[in-house]
Design a protein around this motif. Structure first.
Motif, PDB file in Angstrom:
ATOM      1  N   GLN A   1       7.963  14.138  13.576  1.00 35.27           N
ATOM      2  CA  GLN A   1       8.014  14.675  14.939  1.00 35.27           C
ATOM      3  C   GLN A   1       6.652  15.187  15.374  1.00 35.27           C
ATOM      4  O   GLN A   1       6.240  14.976  16.524  1.00 35.27           O
ATOM      5  N   ARG A   2       5.930  15.848  14.467  1.00 33.84           N
ATOM      6  CA  ARG A   2       4.585  16.319  14.797  1.00 33.84           C
ATOM      7  C   ARG A   2       3.642  15.148  15.024  1.00 33.84           C
ATOM      8  O   ARG A   2       2.806  15.171  15.945  1.00 33.84           O
ATOM      9  N   LEU A   3       3.782  14.129  14.191  1.00 28.20           N
ATOM     10  CA  LEU A   3       2.932  12.944  14.327  1.00 28.20           C
ATOM     11  C   LEU A   3       3.198  12.250  15.651  1.00 28.20           C
ATOM     12  O   LEU A   3       2.258  11.828  16.345  1.00 28.20           O
ATOM     13  N   TRP A   4       4.465  12.128  16.038  1.00 28.50           N
ATOM     14  CA  TRP A   4       4.804  11.500  17.315  1.00 28.50           C
ATOM     15  C   TRP A   4       4.254  12.314  18.482  1.00 28.50           C
ATOM     16  O   TRP A   4       3.749  11.741  19.448  1.00 28.50           O
ATOM     17  N   SER A   5       4.353  13.633  18.376  1.00 31.25           N
ATOM     18  CA  SER A   5       3.845  14.493  19.453  1.00 31.25           C
ATOM     19  C   SER A   5       2.332  14.330  19.612  1.00 31.25           C
ATOM     20  O   SER A   5       1.825  14.191  20.744  1.00 31.25           O
ATOM     21  N   MET A   6       1.624  14.308  18.497  1.00 36.83           N
ATOM     22  CA  MET A   6       0.172  14.119  18.560  1.00 36.83           C
ATOM     23  C   MET A   6      -0.173  12.742  19.119  1.00 36.83           C
ATOM     24  O   MET A   6      -1.115  12.600  19.917  1.00 36.83           O
ATOM     25  N   SER A   7       0.573  11.721  18.704  1.00 39.52           N
ATOM     26  CA  SER A   7       0.297  10.360  19.169  1.00 39.52           C
ATOM     27  C   SER A   7       0.528  10.234  20.664  1.00 39.52           C
ATOM     28  O   SER A   7      -0.256   9.580  21.375  1.00 39.52           O
TER      29      SER A   7
ATOM     30  N   LEU B   1       6.970   2.113  16.444  1.00 41.51           N
ATOM     31  CA  LEU B   1       6.394   0.935  17.078  1.00 41.51           C
ATOM     32  C   LEU B   1       5.911   1.214  18.493  1.00 41.51           C
ATOM     33  O   LEU B   1       4.762   0.921  18.848  1.00 41.51           O
ATOM     34  N   PHE B   2       6.754   1.816  19.324  1.00 41.95           N
ATOM     35  CA  PHE B   2       6.422   1.998  20.740  1.00 41.95           C
ATOM     36  C   PHE B   2       5.393   3.111  20.942  1.00 41.95           C
ATOM     37  O   PHE B   2       4.466   2.972  21.746  1.00 41.95           O
ATOM     38  N   ILE B   3       5.554   4.197  20.204  1.00 41.94           N
ATOM     39  CA  ILE B   3       4.588   5.295  20.332  1.00 41.94           C
ATOM     40  C   ILE B   3       3.208   4.847  19.861  1.00 41.94           C
ATOM     41  O   ILE B   3       2.190   5.191  20.471  1.00 41.94           O
ATOM     42  N   ASP B   4       3.163   4.056  18.790  1.00 40.98           N
ATOM     43  CA  ASP B   4       1.874   3.614  18.273  1.00 40.98           C
ATOM     44  C   ASP B   4       1.162   2.704  19.257  1.00 40.98           C
ATOM     45  O   ASP B   4      -0.059   2.819  19.448  1.00 40.98           O
TER      46      ASP B   4
ATOM     47  N   LYS C   1       0.819  -1.205   0.000  1.00 37.61           N
ATOM     48  CA  LYS C   1       0.000   0.000   0.000  1.00 37.61           C
ATOM     49  C   LYS C   1       0.852   1.255   0.000  1.00 37.61           C
ATOM     50  O   LYS C   1       0.470   2.284  -0.546  1.00 37.61           O
ATOM     51  N   HIS C   2       2.046   1.176   0.646  1.00 32.53           N
ATOM     52  CA  HIS C   2       2.928   2.330   0.728  1.00 32.53           C
ATOM     53  C   HIS C   2       4.349   1.900   0.384  1.00 32.53           C
ATOM     54  O   HIS C   2       4.735   0.743   0.595  1.00 32.53           O
ATOM     55  N   SER C   3       5.136   2.847  -0.093  1.00 33.71           N
ATOM     56  CA  SER C   3       6.514   2.543  -0.479  1.00 33.71           C
ATOM     57  C   SER C   3       7.359   2.163   0.733  1.00 33.71           C
ATOM     58  O   SER C   3       8.309   1.373   0.614  1.00 33.71           O
ATOM     59  N   ASN C   4       7.039   2.706   1.904  1.00 26.66           N
ATOM     60  CA  ASN C   4       7.786   2.337   3.110  1.00 26.66           C
ATOM     61  C   ASN C   4       7.663   0.845   3.404  1.00 26.66           C
ATOM     62  O   ASN C   4       8.612   0.207   3.878  1.00 26.66           O
ATOM     63  N   GLN C   5       6.488   0.283   3.143  1.00 28.73           N
ATOM     64  CA  GLN C   5       6.284  -1.140   3.387  1.00 28.73           C
ATOM     65  C   GLN C   5       7.135  -1.986   2.450  1.00 28.73           C
ATOM     66  O   GLN C   5       7.717  -2.994   2.853  1.00 28.73           O
ATOM     67  N   LEU C   6       7.220  -1.563   1.191  1.00 28.53           N
ATOM     68  CA  LEU C   6       8.096  -2.253   0.247  1.00 28.53           C
ATOM     69  C   LEU C   6       9.549  -2.165   0.709  1.00 28.53           C
ATOM     70  O   LEU C   6      10.289  -3.158   0.666  1.00 28.53           O
TER      71      LEU C   6
ATOM     72  N   PRO D   1      -6.437   4.988  13.381  1.00 26.14           N
ATOM     73  CA  PRO D   1      -5.577   5.987  12.740  1.00 26.14           C
ATOM     74  C   PRO D   1      -5.356   7.193  13.647  1.00 26.14           C
ATOM     75  O   PRO D   1      -6.080   7.399  14.626  1.00 26.14           O
ATOM     76  N   VAL D   2      -4.349   7.991  13.286  1.00 25.45           N
ATOM     77  CA  VAL D   2      -4.082   9.231  14.014  1.00 25.45           C
ATOM     78  C   VAL D   2      -4.943  10.321  13.393  1.00 25.45           C
ATOM     79  O   VAL D   2      -4.503  11.091  12.537  1.00 25.45           O
ATOM     80  N   GLY D   3      -6.190  10.379  13.796  1.00 23.42           N
ATOM     81  CA  GLY D   3      -7.136  11.321  13.200  1.00 23.42           C
ATOM     82  C   GLY D   3      -7.257  11.093  11.708  1.00 23.42           C
ATOM     83  O   GLY D   3      -7.382   9.956  11.240  1.00 23.42           O
ATOM     84  N   ASP D   4      -7.207  12.184  10.950  1.00 20.97           N
ATOM     85  CA  ASP D   4      -7.228  12.101   9.488  1.00 20.97           C
ATOM     86  C   ASP D   4      -5.841  12.300   8.896  1.00 20.97           C
ATOM     87  O   ASP D   4      -5.696  12.534   7.695  1.00 20.97           O
ATOM     88  N   ILE D   5      -4.808  12.194   9.744  1.00 22.88           N
ATOM     89  CA  ILE D   5      -3.452  12.517   9.308  1.00 22.88           C
ATOM     90  C   ILE D   5      -2.703  11.303   8.781  1.00 22.88           C
ATOM     91  O   ILE D   5      -2.113  11.336   7.691  1.00 22.88           O
ATOM     92  N   ALA D   6      -2.696  10.212   9.533  1.00 23.74           N
ATOM     93  CA  ALA D   6      -1.910   9.029   9.163  1.00 23.74           C
ATOM     94  C   ALA D   6      -2.585   7.788   9.721  1.00 23.74           C
ATOM     95  O   ALA D   6      -3.276   7.844  10.743  1.00 23.74           O
TER      96      ALA D   6
END
Length: 447
Positions: free
Chosen positions: A296-302, A330-333, A173-178, A319-324
């Motif tokens: 960094q913003r995503l981690w702060s929100m999480s 791993l640990f923050i999630d 689904k995403h290039s990071n996964q590949l 999901p993290v709102g409508d952002i991601a």
């Protein structure tokens, strides 16, 4: 009574042996399917076919695992019991979080990711403890290599949503996964390359193809993880040779070639994916790339969401709102989704596996076994250890143990445990005694 007990054991072994070909075929099909989560969807859910195969493997392997566990060394048996028990608790918490999650069905994402552990660890353990188990496990490794190369070739020629000058997703689904999948496969190819007696040119081409696929993915984190992981593997292999006073010329050539190969990788990235090269250069020079700032913003929100619900989280897989779709750590999630219990459980898995990796690598480097069979097992222990480490490192920025990438943690870990068990068997055979039976968890990090 003794005769009856002997017959029962013989029937149990025969029954397990009958299941072995079916189990091996199921694991091979599972390996093929995990590389195409987008193409194996059912009812719009990526990787659904892989999950069904994993569930089947789990059911078949768990049935015969009681007999298998008695054939495992106590360290591998204790690790399997500890890790899978922790995963089972995560599954229970994830299912309970359906009661308060905004999207109850998404909680199954965390369940899917943990189920792969039950599918691979008992299955590979059962396969490896059978007659000709070494050859059977080698087939699983070759399947991983073939699928890594096939996926890289598809990405390179532009199939599977690949864009030649930008980020290629393959059938993920995403290039990071590949990128995570390819970086996990690289050390296995390298390990097979240095132990192969034939087809080395072909395996070298496979290594180059997967590196090219990693460049095409455009994932900066996984490019760094993959290249550094290769450097770690060849560094460990050099130490292994030095400790045994073998192939001094190969060690010298490796030391000379390493910086050259790193430069070649960077030039290739600059040529084929200038966007990723530019962002990577900004990061390495200490600048603030857009992706780093957004992480960094995503981690702060999480973290803020986790602090709002510290004991239960917002629900597994949310999901993290409508952002991601996840927190890209791993640990923050797990803190965000399952609160303090969730992050504690996943930390237990990470610490157990990391401790096992360190013990396996040190025991391999400073062992004194020199036979040809022992060398192959030792090098595969190093390769699979780096593969597991690559996944853990990549999950600090690229993913959060999602269901599409979780197999690339569980499968290398299962292979590592299998090769470590074979390594112990060979060492015990050379010493004239055996030490292959399970006992309790305090022996988890025994050398």
């Amino acid at each position: 009574m003794d005769h009856q007990k002997t017959q029962e054991v013989a029937l149990s072994v025969r029954h397990s042996a009958d299941q072995h070909p079916m189990l091996q075929a199921s694991v091979l099909l599972l390996i093929v399917s995990i590389w195409f989560p987008g193409a194996t969807r059912i009812a719009g859910t990526d990787g659904s076919l892989s999950f069904l195969l994993a569930l089947f493997c789990a059911l078949v392997s768990v049935v015969c695992y009681g007999e298998t566990a008695r054939r495992l060394h106590r360290t591998e048996a204790a690790l399997a019991a500890a890790v899978l028990t922790t995963s089972a608790v995560i599954i229970v918490l994830s299912l309970l979080s359906m009661l308060y999650a905004d999207s109850p069905l998404r909680t199954m994402r965390a369940v899917f990711a943990q189920i792969f552990g039950f599918a691979t660890i008992p299955a590979v353990a059962a396969i490896s403890t059978r007659p000709k188990g070494f050859e059977a496990v080698d087939r699983l490794v070759m399947a991983m290599i073939i699928m890594s190369v096939a996926t890289s070739c598809l990405v390179t020629i532009g199939l599977g949503d690949a864009k030649f000058a930008d980020r290629a997703e393959g059938y993920f689904k995403h290039s990071n996964q590949l990128g995570i999948a390819l970086s996990a496969g690289l050390p296995l190819i390298a390990a097979r390359l240095v132990t192969a007696r034939r087809h080395r040119i072909l395996l070298l081409g496979c290594l180059a193809a997967v590196l090219l696929g990693l460049v095409k993915s455009g994932s900066k984190t996984n490019f760094v993880v993959g290249v550094v992981g290769l450097g770690i593997f060849f560094g460990l292999y050099s130490i292994y040779l030095v400790m045994r006073k073998q192939r001094p010329i190969s060690v010298i050539l490796g030391v000379v070639a390493a910086p050259v190969l790193i430069q070649v990788c960077l030039v290739t990235l600059q040529s084929l994916n200038p966007r990723a090269y530019k962002l990577l250069s900004v990061q390495l020079s200490g600048g603030e790339a857009h992706s780093i700032v957004s992480r960094q913003r995503l981690w702060s929100m999480s973290i803020d969401l986790g602090m709002t619900h510290p004991f239960i989280g917002v629900g597994a897989g949310q999901p993290v709102g409508d952002i991601a779709p996840h927190s890209h750590n791993l640990f923050i999630d797990y803190f965000r989704t399952l609160g303090v219990p969730g992050v504690a459980l996943v930390a237990v898995i990470a610490l157990l596996v990391a401790g096992y990796l360190v013990t396996a690598v040190l025991s391999t480097l400073f062992g004194n076994d020199r036979s040809e069979g022992a060398t192959e097992a030792n090098v595969m222990v190093l390769g699979s250890s780096v593969s597991v480490w690559n996944y853990l490192a990549a999950n600090q920025m690229s993913d959060s143990f999602g269901p599409s990438t979780a197999p690339f943690f569980w499968l290398p870990l299962a292979l590592l445990m299998a090769y470590r068990g074979m390594q112990r068997s060979l060492q015990a055979g050379s010493d004239g005694h055996t030490k292959l039976y399970a006992t309790t968890a305090p022996q988890l990090f025994e050398r």
